[in-house]
Every structure is written in structure tokens, then in C-alpha cells.
Design a protein around this motif. Sequence first.
Motif, PDB file in Angstrom:
ATOM      1  N   ASP A 293      -6.973  32.307 -61.452  1.00  0.00           N
ATOM      2  CA  ASP A 293      -7.059  32.606 -60.026  1.00  0.00           C
ATOM      3  C   ASP A 293      -7.392  31.331 -59.261  1.00  0.00           C
ATOM      4  N   PRO A 294      -7.326  31.384 -57.926  1.00  0.00           N
ATOM      5  CA  PRO A 294      -7.623  30.189 -57.124  1.00  0.00           C
ATOM      6  C   PRO A 294      -8.994  29.594 -57.399  1.00  0.00           C
ATOM      7  N   ALA A 295      -9.990  30.424 -57.637  1.00  0.00           N
ATOM      8  CA  ALA A 295     -11.334  29.915 -57.895  1.00  0.00           C
ATOM      9  C   ALA A 295     -11.355  29.056 -59.149  1.00  0.00           C
ATOM     10  N   ALA A 296     -10.582  29.441 -60.149  1.00  0.00           N
ATOM     11  CA  ALA A 296     -10.538  28.676 -61.393  1.00  0.00           C
ATOM     12  C   ALA A 296      -9.911  27.301 -61.164  1.00  0.00           C
ATOM     13  N   LEU A 297      -8.869  27.244 -60.340  1.00  0.00           N
ATOM     14  CA  LEU A 297      -8.244  25.951 -60.047  1.00  0.00           C
ATOM     15  C   LEU A 297      -9.209  25.061 -59.281  1.00  0.00           C
ATOM     16  N   LEU A 298      -9.960  25.641 -58.381  1.00  0.00           N
ATOM     17  CA  LEU A 298     -10.950  24.861 -57.632  1.00  0.00           C
ATOM     18  C   LEU A 298     -12.061  24.350 -58.542  1.00  0.00           C
TER      19      LEU A 298
ATOM     20  N   ASP B 289      -3.929  29.401 -53.077  1.00  0.00           N
ATOM     21  CA  ASP B 289      -3.653  30.823 -53.228  1.00  0.00           C
ATOM     22  C   ASP B 289      -3.030  31.065 -54.598  1.00  0.00           C
ATOM     23  N   ASP B 290      -2.620  32.303 -54.863  1.00  0.00           N
ATOM     24  CA  ASP B 290      -2.069  32.633 -56.176  1.00  0.00           C
ATOM     25  C   ASP B 290      -0.802  31.840 -56.474  1.00  0.00           C
ATOM     26  N   ALA B 291       0.003  31.591 -55.445  1.00  0.00           N
ATOM     27  CA  ALA B 291       1.222  30.808 -55.643  1.00  0.00           C
ATOM     28  C   ALA B 291       0.879  29.383 -56.062  1.00  0.00           C
ATOM     29  N   GLY B 292      -0.183  28.844 -55.497  1.00  0.00           N
ATOM     30  CA  GLY B 292      -0.623  27.508 -55.876  1.00  0.00           C
ATOM     31  C   GLY B 292      -1.092  27.450 -57.310  1.00  0.00           C
ATOM     32  N   VAL B 293      -1.757  28.504 -57.764  1.00  0.00           N
ATOM     33  CA  VAL B 293      -2.216  28.570 -59.155  1.00  0.00           C
ATOM     34  C   VAL B 293      -1.015  28.635 -60.096  1.00  0.00           C
ATOM     35  N   ALA B 294      -0.026  29.437 -59.739  1.00  0.00           N
ATOM     36  CA  ALA B 294       1.183  29.537 -60.559  1.00  0.00           C
ATOM     37  C   ALA B 294       1.896  28.189 -60.634  1.00  0.00           C
TER      38      ALA B 294
ATOM     39  N   GLY C 147      -0.250  22.138 -52.692  1.00  0.00           N
ATOM     40  CA  GLY C 147       0.903  21.274 -52.869  1.00  0.00           C
ATOM     41  C   GLY C 147       0.528  19.806 -52.877  1.00  0.00           C
ATOM     42  N   GLN C 148      -0.382  19.420 -52.000  1.00  0.00           N
ATOM     43  CA  GLN C 148      -0.849  18.030 -51.978  1.00  0.00           C
ATOM     44  C   GLN C 148      -1.622  17.693 -53.252  1.00  0.00           C
ATOM     45  N   LEU C 149      -2.439  18.620 -53.712  1.00  0.00           N
ATOM     46  CA  LEU C 149      -3.186  18.417 -54.947  1.00  0.00           C
ATOM     47  C   LEU C 149      -2.245  18.185 -56.113  1.00  0.00           C
TER      48      LEU C 149
END
Length: 203
Positions: free
Chosen positions: A49-54, A71-76, A134-136
Amino acid sequence: MVNRATDTPGMLLEPPSGGAFRFDPGALCLELLTTGGPGSLAGYEVLHDPAALLRWVAASRLPGDLRPSVDDAGVAAARTLRNALWGMAAATAHGDDMDPADVSVVNTAAAAPALVPRIGPDGSRQWSPGATAGQLLSTVARDAVDLFTGPYAHRVRECGSHDCRLVFVDTSRPGRRRWCAMERCGNRSKVRAHRARHSEQER
């Protein structure tokens, strides 16, 4: 799970089997590989989830208090980039050609705008507000481009232990690093060698 102590280099890995250890892969893009991967590496997946990516961002070598909008799309997208990086890193470590599909994923991510650094009021390196996933991922992908086309590409290696697939870039001066971490696989190898010598002597 990954974590980073502010005064110690590397990421603290906490595998499901236990035995936390500190691992420094030597490059930002390779740090993303600690979050799981394709195939048999799916058992180590943490980007749910987003929290995990952060949490990964906070544990990574990215400086400053970066909190991108995810968001979820960013995690994917992060998982897709990570899996491509796994393929590229493994191929490089074993002297094989990279899969063009993996290279395309990295190039596409790198083509997007990257994170924008700035100097903070206190003189420290910070990030411009409003950072996106996307920048990340572009910043991670550009780091991969630098690594795999740079002078240390031939030093991308897989841990020498038979049961460890962690990949790192050997940035040491002599270029003799063999293990993901001496405190884990390095010590295990020493113990096995010691036992083997004693077993041979007892015959």
C-alpha cells in the motif's frame, strides 16, 4: 521490512525468517530491491500500500524528509519498476544480456520529471514540495541508468551465499566484496568453513 538508522549506513532488513541485519547495496535503485520481487521473491513483498512505499522512502538513502503523494497506482508502478530492476541487476551480475522489456520499463520511468532538490532555510538539502510518485520513481530509474551505464556496472554482484539473492554494487576500493553483509552471509560462510575444516580433521 526495511528501516534505516540515521547514524548507520545501510538499510536494516528484517526478513520473515528473523535475524535482522544491516545491508548497504551501494545504490538507490538497488535499495528498492529490498522490498520484494517477482517469482520466488514474492514471499518478501512489502509494497502492499502507499504507506509501505513511504516507509521505504524514509528508509532509503534519499536525503531529507521526502513525503511524496502516493496512491495505489503509484505503488503498482513501483513494483513494476522494481521487478524490472531485479531482472537487470541479476543479468548484469551474471554477465548476461538485459531483457529489453526490463530496460524499456526503466527508460520509461526515467523519462518522467524527477524529484526537484532545493536548499532549505537551514542550508540542508531538501526536496521541493508537491513531489509525486512519478517523480520518485523517475529518480530511482535515473539512478539505475547511471549505475548500469557507469564505471561500476561491472561491480554489480549477487551475494556469494548459495541461499541469498541480494544484489549490491561493490564500491570498495579493492573490489572484493562477496557478501550482502558480513554480519549475515559472511559470518555464516565462516561458520560453515570452520565446521568443514573440523569435520575433515576428525576423519
